[in-house]
Design a protein around this motif. Structure first.
Motif, short mmCIF file in Angstrom:
data_model
loop_
_atom_site.label_atom_id
_atom_site.label_comp_id
_atom_site.label_asym_id
_atom_site.label_seq_id
_atom_site.Cartn_x
_atom_site.Cartn_y
_atom_site.Cartn_z
N SER A 130 -4.32 6.26 -3.42
CA SER A 130 -3.05 6.83 -2.96
C SER A 130 -2.23 5.74 -2.29
N LEU A 131 -1.02 5.55 -2.79
CA LEU A 131 -0.15 4.49 -2.29
C LEU A 131 1.29 4.97 -2.41
N ASP A 132 1.86 5.43 -1.29
CA ASP A 132 3.16 6.12 -1.34
C ASP A 132 4.30 5.31 -0.72
N GLY A 133 4.27 4.00 -0.90
CA GLY A 133 5.36 3.17 -0.37
C GLY A 133 5.09 1.71 -0.65
N THR A 134 6.15 0.93 -0.76
CA THR A 134 6.00 -0.50 -1.01
C THR A 134 6.25 -1.33 0.25
N THR A 135 6.59 -0.67 1.34
CA THR A 135 6.75 -1.34 2.64
C THR A 135 5.93 -0.58 3.66
N GLU A 136 5.56 -1.28 4.74
CA GLU A 136 4.74 -0.64 5.77
C GLU A 136 5.42 0.60 6.36
N ASP A 137 6.70 0.50 6.66
CA ASP A 137 7.41 1.62 7.29
C ASP A 137 7.42 2.84 6.38
N THR A 138 7.68 2.61 5.11
CA THR A 138 7.73 3.73 4.16
C THR A 138 6.35 4.33 3.96
N TYR A 139 5.36 3.48 3.81
CA TYR A 139 3.99 3.94 3.59
C TYR A 139 3.52 4.79 4.78
N LYS A 140 3.76 4.34 5.99
CA LYS A 140 3.27 5.02 7.19
C LYS A 140 4.04 6.31 7.51
N LYS A 141 5.15 6.52 6.84
CA LYS A 141 5.92 7.74 7.07
C LYS A 141 5.09 8.98 6.74
N TYR A 142 4.27 8.87 5.70
CA TYR A 142 3.40 10.00 5.34
C TYR A 142 1.94 9.69 5.62
N ARG A 143 1.49 8.49 5.27
CA ARG A 143 0.08 8.10 5.49
C ARG A 143 -0.07 7.63 6.94
N ILE A 144 0.03 8.58 7.84
CA ILE A 144 0.01 8.29 9.27
C ILE A 144 -1.37 7.76 9.68
N GLY A 145 -1.35 6.62 10.36
CA GLY A 145 -2.59 5.98 10.78
C GLY A 145 -3.10 4.95 9.80
N GLY A 146 -2.42 4.84 8.66
CA GLY A 146 -2.85 3.88 7.64
C GLY A 146 -2.06 2.59 7.67
N GLN A 147 -2.50 1.64 6.87
CA GLN A 147 -1.82 0.35 6.78
C GLN A 147 -1.67 -0.03 5.31
N LEU A 148 -0.47 -0.28 4.89
CA LEU A 148 -0.22 -0.68 3.51
C LEU A 148 -1.01 -1.95 3.17
N LYS A 149 -1.06 -2.89 4.10
CA LYS A 149 -1.75 -4.15 3.82
C LYS A 149 -3.23 -3.92 3.52
N LYS A 150 -3.84 -2.90 4.15
CA LYS A 150 -5.24 -2.58 3.87
C LYS A 150 -5.41 -2.02 2.46
#
Length: 316
Positions: A130-150
């Motif tokens: 599951s990957l719902d964004g190409t930037t950290e801010d966008t990704y964390k908008k829904y995947r709260i507590g997660g990190q795009l870089k991870k």
């Protein structure tokens, strides 16, 4: 498989429940625990009414031993993050040893080099990230507590492990379209090529609370499973009175409860307990047959069907 198909179409046409055969595909829940707090997920919200726990190897073996003669596909996912179960990959390996195709879905925060190697060794055939964004801010908008870089790091680890081993699971990036990320779809396609995943899937979002989460709805109707009429949001699906899943598939919770499908997030419709019964008993139980009949008669009156986009075609 032929008997299941025949009985499904017979039941659908006659509007009478007639079921033959055992399931060819099931979902097994490794755990209800999750490291993220996604706002439309009961696991992320910690809002289950059922217990939280981990699937045991003993129960996993019982399920496979009972069904291996007919079972061809196991999705090791329902709610939660599978890799939080320390014995998850050992259980996948047991299924693989019985020549069953296995798949799972993960938020990829635990795809370390060691876990990637063990994933390949387990024989897992398909892995959805599951990957719902190409930037950290966008990704964390829904995947709260997660990190795009991870997620990106985990993806890279798995792609590299596959190259080194010369084999491994089919890797799918799943991008759920929300109002805050729909502008990044083209960027996501480019990123998927850059990271070398096997496929990118664009998926519509499932929303439960429209009043407080209206901003999650995308503006482009192409990417929305809902439509607005007179200020009210409703699902596009016409909820026709049949559902292929009830004839060939089911969900088994971490503690052995059998539920109809993945839209029953809280397993509120339980037809039996594998800790106390055989699967065959449950699959043919009056409670299960009554539910199949209700779907054939009036699916719109079943609570878990209200937010369902499936049931209108086979192999959706």
């Amino acid at each position: 498989m032929g008997r299941i198909l025949w009985s499904y179409y017979y039941s659908r046409i006659r509007k009478q429940n007639h079921h033959m055969g055992m399931p060819v595909a099931i979902s097994i829940e490794p755990t209800t625990s999750c490291n993220l707090r996604c706002p439309q997920c009961p696991s992320g919200l910690r809002e289950f009414t059922r217990d939280t726990g981990m699937l045991s190897p003993e129960l996993n073996r019982k399920i496979i031993n009972e069904l291996s003669d007919t079972l061809t596909y196991i999705t090791y996912y329902f709610q939660g993050e599978p890799y939080l179960n320390p014995e998850f990959l050992d259980m996948v390996r047991y299924a693989s040893d019985h020549h069953i195709y296995t798949a799972t879905s993960t938020n990829a925060h635990y795809l370390t080099p060691e876990n990637c190697k063990n994933t390949i060794d387990s024989g897992l055939k398909r892995l959805i990230i599951s990957l719902d964004g190409t930037t950290e801010d966008t990704y964390k908008k829904y995947r709260i507590g997660g990190q795009l870089k991870k997620v990106l790091e985990g993806t890279r680890n798995l792609v590299n492990a596959k190259k080194e081993a010369g084999t491994g699971p089919y890797i799918i990036w799943q991008f759920i379209v929300f109002g805050h990320n729909e502008h990044q779809i083209s960027d996501m396609k480019a990123l998927a090529k850059e990271y070398g995943v096997d496929k990118l899937v664009i998926k519509t979002a499932q929303i439960y609370d429209f009043e407080t989460n209206h901003e999650l709805l995308p503006t482009n109707s192409k990417y929305a499973r809902y439509t607005e009429e007179n200020g009210k949001v409703k699902i596009k699906n016409k909820l026709l009175n049949h559902c292929w899943r009830l004839w060939h598939n089911c969900v088994i919770t971490w503690d052995g409860k059998v539920a109809p499908c993945c839209f029953d997030k809280d397993a509120s419709h339980q037809f039996g307990d594998l800790q106390k019964q055989s699967f065959r008993e449950i699959w043919s139980a009056p409670e299960y047959d009554s539910f199949r009949l209700l779907v054939l008669k009036s699916r719109k009156n079943i609570d878990i069907c209200q937010n369902c986009t499936e049931g209108t075609k086979i192999w959706a």
